[in-house]
Design an enzyme around this catalytic site. Structure first.
Site, mmCIF file in Angstrom:
data_model
loop_
_atom_site.group_PDB
_atom_site.id
_atom_site.type_symbol
_atom_site.label_atom_id
_atom_site.label_comp_id
_atom_site.label_asym_id
_atom_site.label_seq_id
_atom_site.Cartn_x
_atom_site.Cartn_y
_atom_site.Cartn_z
ATOM 1 N N ILE A 30 1.614 -7.562 -3.691
ATOM 2 C CA ILE A 30 2.327 -8.497 -3.980
ATOM 3 C C ILE A 30 3.160 -8.772 -5.658
ATOM 4 O O ILE A 30 3.949 -9.500 -5.423
ATOM 5 C CB ILE A 30 0.541 -8.165 -5.271
ATOM 6 C CG1 ILE A 30 0.790 -10.099 -5.441
ATOM 7 C CG2 ILE A 30 0.404 -7.750 -6.181
ATOM 8 C CD1 ILE A 30 -1.307 -10.508 -5.124
ATOM 9 N N GLN A 91 -0.896 6.324 -9.431
ATOM 10 C CA GLN A 91 -1.610 5.654 -8.827
ATOM 11 C C GLN A 91 -2.489 4.680 -8.972
ATOM 12 O O GLN A 91 -2.620 5.094 -10.346
ATOM 13 C CB GLN A 91 -2.612 7.064 -7.843
ATOM 14 C CG GLN A 91 -3.144 5.580 -7.106
ATOM 15 C CD GLN A 91 -4.109 7.123 -5.777
ATOM 16 O OE1 GLN A 91 -4.338 7.894 -6.586
ATOM 17 N NE2 GLN A 91 -5.258 5.962 -5.311
ATOM 18 N N HIS A 97 -2.450 4.944 -0.665
ATOM 19 C CA HIS A 97 -1.330 4.163 -0.167
ATOM 20 C C HIS A 97 -0.535 4.461 0.581
ATOM 21 O O HIS A 97 0.084 5.004 -0.344
ATOM 22 C CB HIS A 97 -1.351 2.801 -0.407
ATOM 23 C CG HIS A 97 -1.266 2.835 -1.333
ATOM 24 N ND1 HIS A 97 -2.619 2.898 -2.162
ATOM 25 C CD2 HIS A 97 -0.612 2.722 -2.964
ATOM 26 C CE1 HIS A 97 -2.081 3.495 -3.949
ATOM 27 N NE2 HIS A 97 -1.175 2.905 -4.353
HETATM 28 P P1 AMP Z 1 0.009 2.174 -6.606
HETATM 29 O O1 AMP Z 1 0.476 2.003 -7.725
HETATM 30 O O2 AMP Z 1 1.033 3.169 -5.754
HETATM 31 O O3 AMP Z 1 -1.276 2.433 -6.838
HETATM 32 O O4 AMP Z 1 0.588 1.104 -5.537
HETATM 33 C C1 AMP Z 1 -0.455 0.416 -6.032
HETATM 34 C C2 AMP Z 1 0.128 -0.537 -5.329
HETATM 35 O O5 AMP Z 1 -0.631 -1.937 -5.320
HETATM 36 C C3 AMP Z 1 1.026 -1.719 -6.937
HETATM 37 O O6 AMP Z 1 2.547 -2.346 -5.864
HETATM 38 C C4 AMP Z 1 0.875 -3.134 -6.606
HETATM 39 O O7 AMP Z 1 1.575 -4.443 -6.998
HETATM 40 C C5 AMP Z 1 -0.045 -3.371 -5.071
HETATM 41 N N1 AMP Z 1 -1.207 -4.099 -5.222
HETATM 42 C C6 AMP Z 1 -1.684 -4.339 -6.833
HETATM 43 N N2 AMP Z 1 -2.954 -5.592 -5.858
HETATM 44 C C7 AMP Z 1 -2.393 -6.332 -4.988
HETATM 45 C C8 AMP Z 1 -3.043 -7.337 -3.942
HETATM 46 N N3 AMP Z 1 -3.935 -7.627 -4.222
HETATM 47 N N4 AMP Z 1 -2.352 -7.214 -2.998
HETATM 48 C C9 AMP Z 1 -1.491 -6.329 -2.815
HETATM 49 N N5 AMP Z 1 -0.643 -5.371 -3.290
HETATM 50 C C10 AMP Z 1 -1.424 -5.106 -4.344
#
Ligand code: AMP
Ligand code: ZN
Length: 111
Positions: A30, A91, A97
């Protein structure tokens, strides 16, 4: 289940799907940090890489999917795959992910 990414897998929260199979779901981040920024996740809830060390098959499946998605999205010049784990790893979502980033040159070292 309060996990954000479990809600994306179930369809409760919408996401732009990029790839799906029996074990893997992949969708557009996102808040993209590159022209291509896809998150590749297991359908089943696994909190982090630290929780997945006994499931090499799942980890292999995720990484293979990331590589396939990269090829399917034209990232012939290369790409970066990242797994942030825990507080020091940055994280923010507690569902394993793989970030797939591409479409521009990446820098090293990461922040
Ligand atoms: P991390 O910081 O490695 O845990 O990555 C989490 C990722 O999830 C970040 O890059 C966010 O931009 C992404 N994210 C959070 N909420 C959403 C959502 N609703 N749809 C898609 N990506 C998301
Ligand atoms: Zn989850």
């Amino acid at each position: 289940m309060s996990c954000l990414f479990c809600k994306i897998v179930s369809g409760e929260i919408p996401a732009k799907s990029v790839y799906e199979d029996a074990d893997v779901f992949a969708f557009a981040d996102i808040n993209p940090q590159a022209p291509v920024h896809v998150l590749v996740i297991p359908r089943k809830h696994v909190a982090s890489l630290a929780e997945a060390v006994d499931d090499a098959a799942l980890l292999g499946t995720l990484m293979a999917a990331a590589g396939r998605i990269a090829a399917e999205n034209g990232l012939a010049k290369g790409y970066r795959t990242v797994i942030n784990t825990g507080a020091d790893g940055g994280q923010t979502v507690e569902h394993l992910h793989v970030h797939l980033l591409g479409g521009r040159a990446m820098h090293w070292p990461p922040g």
